[in-house]
Design a protein around this motif. Structure first.
Motif, PDB file in Angstrom:
ATOM      1  N   UNK A 263      27.750  41.540  37.219  1.00 29.17           N
ATOM      2  CA  UNK A 263      28.801  42.314  36.583  1.00 29.17           C
ATOM      3  C   UNK A 263      30.146  41.697  36.823  1.00 29.17           C
ATOM      4  N   UNK A 264      31.151  42.554  36.989  1.00 30.23           N
ATOM      5  CA  UNK A 264      32.502  42.082  37.205  1.00 30.23           C
ATOM      6  C   UNK A 264      32.893  42.293  38.648  1.00 30.23           C
TER       7      UNK A 264
ATOM      8  N   UNK B  33      42.067  45.160  45.880  1.00 32.13           N
ATOM      9  CA  UNK B  33      41.397  44.556  47.018  1.00 32.13           C
ATOM     10  C   UNK B  33      40.052  44.005  46.602  1.00 32.13           C
ATOM     11  N   UNK B  34      39.772  42.778  47.035  1.00 30.12           N
ATOM     12  CA  UNK B  34      38.481  42.148  46.728  1.00 30.12           C
ATOM     13  C   UNK B  34      37.639  42.091  47.987  1.00 30.12           C
ATOM     14  N   UNK B  35      36.326  42.086  47.790  1.00 28.10           N
ATOM     15  CA  UNK B  35      35.425  41.828  48.910  1.00 28.10           C
ATOM     16  C   UNK B  35      35.121  43.066  49.724  1.00 28.10           C
TER      17      UNK B  35
ATOM     18  N   UNK C 157      34.487  34.666  37.576  1.00 26.15           N
ATOM     19  CA  UNK C 157      34.873  34.483  38.982  1.00 26.15           C
ATOM     20  C   UNK C 157      35.214  35.884  39.458  1.00 26.15           C
ATOM     21  N   UNK C 158      34.307  36.487  40.189  1.00 23.73           N
ATOM     22  CA  UNK C 158      34.355  37.926  40.418  1.00 23.73           C
ATOM     23  C   UNK C 158      35.619  38.406  41.123  1.00 23.73           C
ATOM     24  N   UNK C 159      36.219  37.631  42.039  1.00 24.02           N
ATOM     25  CA  UNK C 159      37.460  38.101  42.649  1.00 24.02           C
ATOM     26  C   UNK C 159      38.638  38.189  41.677  1.00 24.02           C
ATOM     27  N   UNK C 160      38.447  37.778  40.430  1.00 22.63           N
ATOM     28  CA  UNK C 160      39.521  37.893  39.443  1.00 22.63           C
ATOM     29  C   UNK C 160      39.471  39.209  38.676  1.00 22.63           C
ATOM     30  N   UNK C 161      38.425  40.038  38.939  1.00 20.30           N
ATOM     31  CA  UNK C 161      38.218  41.157  38.021  1.00 20.30           C
ATOM     32  C   UNK C 161      37.835  42.495  38.643  1.00 20.30           C
TER      33      UNK C 161
END
Length: 376
Positions: free
Chosen positions: A48-49, A77-79, A356-360
């Motif tokens: 997914x995103x 926040x990512x991660x 690139x999942x940390x972008x979304x």
């Protein structure tokens, strides 16, 4: 709507119709919240995103934010999700989807009509420093042509004589480069190689004849370009086929045309200068053929993935491909442009995002480089 999605002739929606469509889409998005949240859940397991960072440190952070967690300029926040409850995660995801497409103060990609002087198409661009709203209530310091990110669309035809007057109302010098366009050397826009910089309060006139084939090209700053382009000094330069009929270029009927700029850096991770939920959906009806013009004017690679569909890559950097190919994810490097065609066969709200999942996406929901193909 923001003006960068076009439905081919014979019907061109009025501003009133576009406004009605935005209201209808907001209802569609709310109704589809559960569907998209299911896509989000799938994304958490790998398809997914994902989450991300944005703001002035975005380029340096790149994908290194990864699963360790990082906070961007807009508070995303990512991660890692320590300190965020399950209910907060659910509420954050739902709130973003329900707000989509959220309205902001201004939008880019508005078509700029030229003046005609002795048969020459004349456009005027003004470089300005502005406060730009990337999503509701989130403002960044931007640099823009004619006050918007991206700047206005310039549309010409093969054989046209074109004059672009660039005026500088910023506090630093600038120039303009026509990316991918064949121009005389003196019109190339590189400071101290082909011209002196345009000083604050000054102007420069770019003049040339259009000799390239129909396609999407780009204009952008070429002075202090890491900052100036990163803050939004780019826009679309279209060499259109006669009559604006892209169907003749790609040997098929085109019902919907959409421009999509990928951006990162000081403005955050954005599509057409906006982050989700303020990104603009691509709207089509079942059976439509959709042409999407993609351009990456950021500093990072962005693999763009469309859920539920395979699309056809039909052109690269303004040139029609002799052997088009099918894909569901397309890697778009900085400076690259692609045209892709989607056959809108399946109704629904289909996520379209950088993979690139940390972008979304982060624990509290989607943001950044996410939009949707809405097939009604």
């Amino acid at each position: 709507m923001s003006g960068h999605t076009y439905r081919a002739e014979p019907h061109v929606p009025s501003r009133g119709e576009e406004r009605i469509m935005r209201v209808r889409l907001r209802g569609v998005a709310v109704g589809a919240a559960a569907v998209v949240l299911m896509l989000v859940a799938a994304g958490c397991s790998g398809d997914g995103v994902g989450g991300g960072t944005s703001g002035d440190a975005a380029v340096a952070a790149g994908t290194a934010a990864g699963a360790t967690g990082a906070t961007g300029a807009a508070g995303h926040t990512a991660g890692a999700h320590e300190g965020v409850s399950v209910q907060e995660m659910l509420d954050g995801h739902a709130a973003g989807v329900e707000a989509f497409p959220a309205e902001t103060e201004a939008v880019g990609n508005q078509r700029l009509e030229p003046a005609i002087e002795n048969g020459v198409k004349v456009f005027e661009l003004v470089a300005k420093e502005v406060r730009w709203e990337t999503e509701p209530g989130v403002f960044v310091d931007a640099m823009a042509f004619n006050g918007t990110v991206p700047g206005p669309e310039l549309r010409v035809n093969p054989g046209d004589r074109v004059r672009i007057v660039v005026r500088n109302e910023m506090s630093q010098p600038t120039t303009m480069h026509l990316h991918g366009v064949t121009v005389p050397n003196g019109m190339d826009g590189v400071p101290y190689i082909t011209q002196d910089p345009i000083m604050p309060g000054g102007f420069f006139t770019y003049e040339f004849e259009v000799v390239d084939p129909p396609g999407m090209y780009v204009y952008h700053s070429h002075f202090n370009s890491t900052e100036q382009v990163g803050r939004g000094m780019y826009g679309a330069f279209y060499i259109e086929p006669e009559g604006g009929d892209w169907g003749g270029v790609y040997d098929r009927r085109i019902d919907v045309e959409h421009t999509l700029f990928l951006g990162d850096g000081p403005t955050g991770y954005v599509l057409n200068g906006k982050g989700f939920p303020a990104t603009d959906p691509i709207v089509a009806e079942v059976g439509d053929t959709v042409l999407i013009h993609l351009s990456n004017d950021g500093a990072q690679i962005h693999p763009m993935h469309l859920h539920g569909y395979h699309f056809e890559v039909v052109a690269e950097d303004g040139f029609v491909l002799e052997q088009p190919y099918m894909a569901d994810t397309l890697m778009v490097a900085p400076g690259q442009r692609f045209d892709i065609v989607v056959q809108a066969e399946y109704p629904g709200v289909w996520a379209y995002h950088c993979h690139i999942l940390p972008h979304v996406e982060g624990p509290e929901g989607m943001f950044g480089m996410v939009t949707a193909l809405v097939v009604q």
